[in-house]
Design a protein around this motif. Structure first.
Motif, mmCIF file in Angstrom:
data_model
loop_
_atom_site.group_PDB
_atom_site.id
_atom_site.type_symbol
_atom_site.label_atom_id
_atom_site.label_comp_id
_atom_site.label_asym_id
_atom_site.label_seq_id
_atom_site.Cartn_x
_atom_site.Cartn_y
_atom_site.Cartn_z
ATOM 1 N N ARG A 142 69.448 34.682 27.407
ATOM 2 C CA ARG A 142 68.310 33.766 27.249
ATOM 3 C C ARG A 142 66.967 34.486 27.178
ATOM 4 N N ARG A 143 66.978 35.780 27.441
ATOM 5 C CA ARG A 143 65.715 36.465 27.714
ATOM 6 C C ARG A 143 64.795 36.566 26.503
ATOM 7 N N SER A 144 65.347 36.839 25.327
ATOM 8 C CA SER A 144 64.501 36.962 24.142
ATOM 9 C C SER A 144 63.817 35.637 23.817
ATOM 10 N N SER A 145 64.560 34.539 23.929
ATOM 11 C CA SER A 145 63.989 33.216 23.653
ATOM 12 C C SER A 145 62.871 32.883 24.631
ATOM 13 N N VAL A 146 63.108 33.166 25.920
ATOM 14 C CA VAL A 146 62.098 32.858 26.934
ATOM 15 C C VAL A 146 60.874 33.749 26.753
ATOM 16 N N MET A 147 61.105 35.016 26.449
ATOM 17 C CA MET A 147 59.971 35.913 26.207
ATOM 18 C C MET A 147 59.205 35.492 24.958
ATOM 19 N N GLY A 148 59.925 34.927 23.982
ATOM 20 C CA GLY A 148 59.253 34.396 22.807
ATOM 21 C C GLY A 148 58.297 33.272 23.180
ATOM 22 N N LEU A 149 58.730 32.417 24.108
ATOM 23 C CA LEU A 149 57.840 31.350 24.590
ATOM 24 C C LEU A 149 56.649 31.926 25.337
ATOM 25 N N PHE A 150 56.897 32.961 26.150
ATOM 26 C CA PHE A 150 55.811 33.623 26.868
ATOM 27 C C PHE A 150 54.805 34.225 25.887
ATOM 28 N N TYR A 151 55.316 34.760 24.792
ATOM 29 C CA TYR A 151 54.440 35.367 23.791
ATOM 30 C C TYR A 151 53.654 34.337 22.991
ATOM 31 N N PHE A 152 53.893 33.048 23.241
ATOM 32 C CA PHE A 152 52.999 32.027 22.691
ATOM 33 C C PHE A 152 51.585 32.249 23.200
ATOM 34 N N GLY A 153 51.467 32.945 24.333
ATOM 35 C CA GLY A 153 50.160 33.108 24.969
ATOM 36 C C GLY A 153 49.124 33.720 24.059
ATOM 37 N N ALA A 154 49.491 34.782 23.335
ATOM 38 C CA ALA A 154 48.522 35.438 22.456
ATOM 39 C C ALA A 154 48.081 34.507 21.318
ATOM 40 N N PRO A 155 49.031 33.905 20.557
ATOM 41 C CA PRO A 155 48.583 32.967 19.521
ATOM 42 C C PRO A 155 47.777 31.787 20.073
ATOM 43 N N LEU A 156 48.242 31.209 21.185
ATOM 44 C CA LEU A 156 47.533 30.057 21.741
ATOM 45 C C LEU A 156 46.130 30.424 22.210
ATOM 46 N N SER A 157 45.985 31.645 22.716
ATOM 47 C CA SER A 157 44.658 32.061 23.190
ATOM 48 C C SER A 157 43.673 32.126 22.038
ATOM 49 N N PHE A 158 44.178 32.368 20.831
ATOM 50 C CA PHE A 158 43.298 32.408 19.668
ATOM 51 C C PHE A 158 43.208 31.058 18.973
ATOM 52 N N ILE A 159 44.323 30.288 18.971
ATOM 53 C CA ILE A 159 44.275 28.974 18.335
ATOM 54 C C ILE A 159 43.274 28.073 19.058
ATOM 55 N N PHE A 160 43.357 28.073 20.403
ATOM 56 C CA PHE A 160 42.435 27.250 21.181
ATOM 57 C C PHE A 160 41.256 28.066 21.713
ATOM 58 N N PHE A 282 31.589 28.864 15.412
ATOM 59 C CA PHE A 282 32.694 27.912 15.415
ATOM 60 C C PHE A 282 33.521 27.986 14.135
ATOM 61 N N ALA A 283 32.857 28.059 12.979
ATOM 62 C CA ALA A 283 33.581 28.076 11.697
ATOM 63 C C ALA A 283 34.482 29.308 11.600
ATOM 64 N N VAL A 284 33.949 30.463 11.973
ATOM 65 C CA VAL A 284 34.748 31.689 11.953
ATOM 66 C C VAL A 284 35.869 31.592 12.981
ATOM 67 N N GLY A 285 35.581 30.964 14.124
ATOM 68 C CA GLY A 285 36.603 30.790 15.147
ATOM 69 C C GLY A 285 37.782 29.977 14.655
ATOM 70 N N VAL A 286 37.503 28.929 13.889
ATOM 71 C CA VAL A 286 38.574 28.084 13.358
ATOM 72 C C VAL A 286 39.426 28.860 12.360
ATOM 73 N N VAL A 287 38.788 29.571 11.444
ATOM 74 C CA VAL A 287 39.538 30.350 10.448
ATOM 75 C C VAL A 287 40.304 31.483 11.126
ATOM 76 N N SER A 288 39.701 32.088 12.156
ATOM 77 C CA SER A 288 40.374 33.172 12.881
ATOM 78 C C SER A 288 41.628 32.693 13.592
ATOM 79 N N ALA A 289 41.710 31.388 13.838
ATOM 80 C CA ALA A 289 42.883 30.837 14.514
ATOM 81 C C ALA A 289 44.087 30.715 13.586
ATOM 82 N N ILE A 290 43.866 30.735 12.266
ATOM 83 C CA ILE A 290 44.970 30.534 11.321
ATOM 84 C C ILE A 290 46.071 31.581 11.466
ATOM 85 N N PRO A 291 45.755 32.889 11.529
ATOM 86 C CA PRO A 291 46.837 33.863 11.709
ATOM 87 C C PRO A 291 47.641 33.635 12.978
#
Length: 449
Positions: A142-160, A282-291
């Motif tokens: 289960r470890r890779s899947s759970v670590m994948g969820l943990f790694y949501f942190g980096a994308p979420l920190s930029f999306i929001f 804000f505008a740059v922040g929104v576009v920066s969230a796309i990746p």
């Protein structure tokens, strides 16, 4: 007539409960950790104008964070092994949040560099501590899947976090504070508050988890004990493990990954701003969230596929190869192509890493795993020190603004090659790590520790 559940089924139910209870909280912790680590990229332009910090000093400060971080990683994880994850992870968050907020009062290069080093020292051990903590609760299946969820942190920190940082940056002049001061104070204190919350929320080990029924809890503990008993370096001393050839090889892979990751992450907002012809807001922040949205999608699917298929090294190699192509292609002046290329790069980088972190636990457990995971992360994160300085050096040496991106893309290609080699060594495939075991035994025979 009710069927009797197997131990594996009971353990799976326990892991389901642990995932629902713990993963969202440690994900929140990682979001704030990554945000406080990378928000310096949002502050760059205005911060330098208001404080007079040069480009060279900013690049040094962006990377010097990892020096203090690297030195204290292994001691931090060993301490956590002895005092427990709840207390130690809370301490890390509380102190780093306070230091992150203190950046609001930086007035010169000396203060900036000193606080970057102190931030690294305070945060040291957080990431490897979480990786080690997850091995207490989840089996290798289960470890890779759970670590994948943990790694949501980096994308979420930029999306929001990117839009949040942009909004706070736009508060320039409110109550006499600069926008970057608001950003550092608000985001730093959020981390401190979550750290205080962690003291009452986290649980050290399954044996302390009263919210898991006893039968399921005992089944999970038994599954983990059986799995750890078969690891060749399960009971090795920390110093012996730190010299293990396979551990050092994993350090090299992670080092190359982090050169690529942080060379892009630190400069992503300003790179997007340059493509758009706008200042960071804000505008740059929104576009920066796309990746990071693309990285989130990749993290939701690729690590899960890795667990189902058992593919580790070949999958990670492919991800790093395409990430390198994305970094190089982002040098284009076209905003559409540039953002698409950065999306490919971030998706590759961040979905690769949960797959990578299954590799140390193939042959390590206990304090040996704590030490090795910390060392791998420590050495790897020295790439975070090298990356911004490498990018500036390449651009200045070759008098080409794209040269830095070419250098970072090349580092990703090297990481892909090392992943291919890991398959031959037995730690990057779903075959028994016999070569890793022999290397561990040879190292033990040569060691006098």
């Amino acid at each position: 007539m009710e069927s009797v559940m197997t131990r594996q089924q009971l353990a799976d139910q326990a892991m389901d409960k642990a995932q629902k209870k713990l993963v969202p909280f440690i994900l929140l912790m990682y979001v704030l950790a990554f945000l406080d680590r990378a928000n310096i990229g949002f502050a760059k332009q205005a911060f330098q104008v208001d404080t007079g910090i040069s480009d060279a000093a900013f690049a040094l400060g962006a990377g010097i964070f990892f020096l203090g971080y690297a030195v204290f990683e292994v001691p931090s994880n060993i301490i956590m092994h002895h005092v427990g994850a709840r207390m130690w992870l809370a301490r890390i968050m509380i102190t780093w949040g306070l230091v992150a907020a203190a950046f609001a009062w930086v007035t010169n290069e000396t203060m900036f560099l000193a606080l970057r080093v102190l931030l690294g020292i305070c945060e040291a051990g957080f990431f490897p501590g979480i990786i080690y903590y997850l091995t207490f609760w989840f089996t290798s299946s289960r470890r890779s899947s759970v670590m994948g969820l943990f790694y949501f942190g980096a994308p979420l920190s930029f999306i929001f976090g990117s839009p949040l940082s942009g909004i706070l940056m736009d508060m320039d002049g409110v109550l006499g504070f600069h926008g970057w001061q608001w950003m550092f104070v608000v985001e730093g204190l959020l981390a401190t508050l979550v750290g205080i919350w962690a003291l009452s929320y986290l649980v050290d080990k399954p044996s302390n988890a009263t919210w898991i029924p006893n039968e399921e809890r005992q089944a999970l503990i038994a599954e983990l004990e059986d799995e750890n008993a078969n690891k060749p370096q399960g009971h090795a001393s920390p110093l012996k493990v730190l010299g293990n050839p396979m551990v050092l090889f994993l350090c090299a892979i992670y080092f190359m990954i982090q050169i690529s990751v942080y060379g892009v992450t630190f400069y992503l907002p300003t790179q997007v701003a340059a493509m758009m012809g706008k200042k960071v807001g804000f505008a740059v922040g929104v576009v920066s969230a796309i990746p990071w949205v693309c990285a989130l999608i990749a993290n939701a699917t690729i690590p899960r596929y890795s667990d189902r298929s058992g593919k580790r090294g070949i999958l990670a190699a492919g991800l790093m190869f395409f990430a390198g192509l994305g970094v190089i292609a982002s040098a284009t002046g076209s905003p559409v192509i540039g953002v698409a290329a950065l999306s490919l790069a971030t998706a590759g980088y961040f979905s690769c890493q949960p797959v990578f972190w299954t590799m140390p636990s193939r042959f390590l457990s206990g304090v040996a795993a704590a030490s090795a995971i910390a060392l791998i992360n420590s050495v790897g994160n020295l790439g975070g020190f090298i990356a911004p300085n490498l990018r500036v050096w390449a651009e200045q040496t070759f008098h080409n603004p794209s040269a830095g991106l070419y250098a970072l893309g090349s580092a990703a290609f090297v990481a892909a090659l090392l992943f291919i080699i890991s398959i031959a060594l037995g730690i990057g495939s779903n075959t028994p790590p016999t070569i890793a075991r022999r290397a561990s035994e040879n190292q033990g025979a040569q060691s006098t520790l």
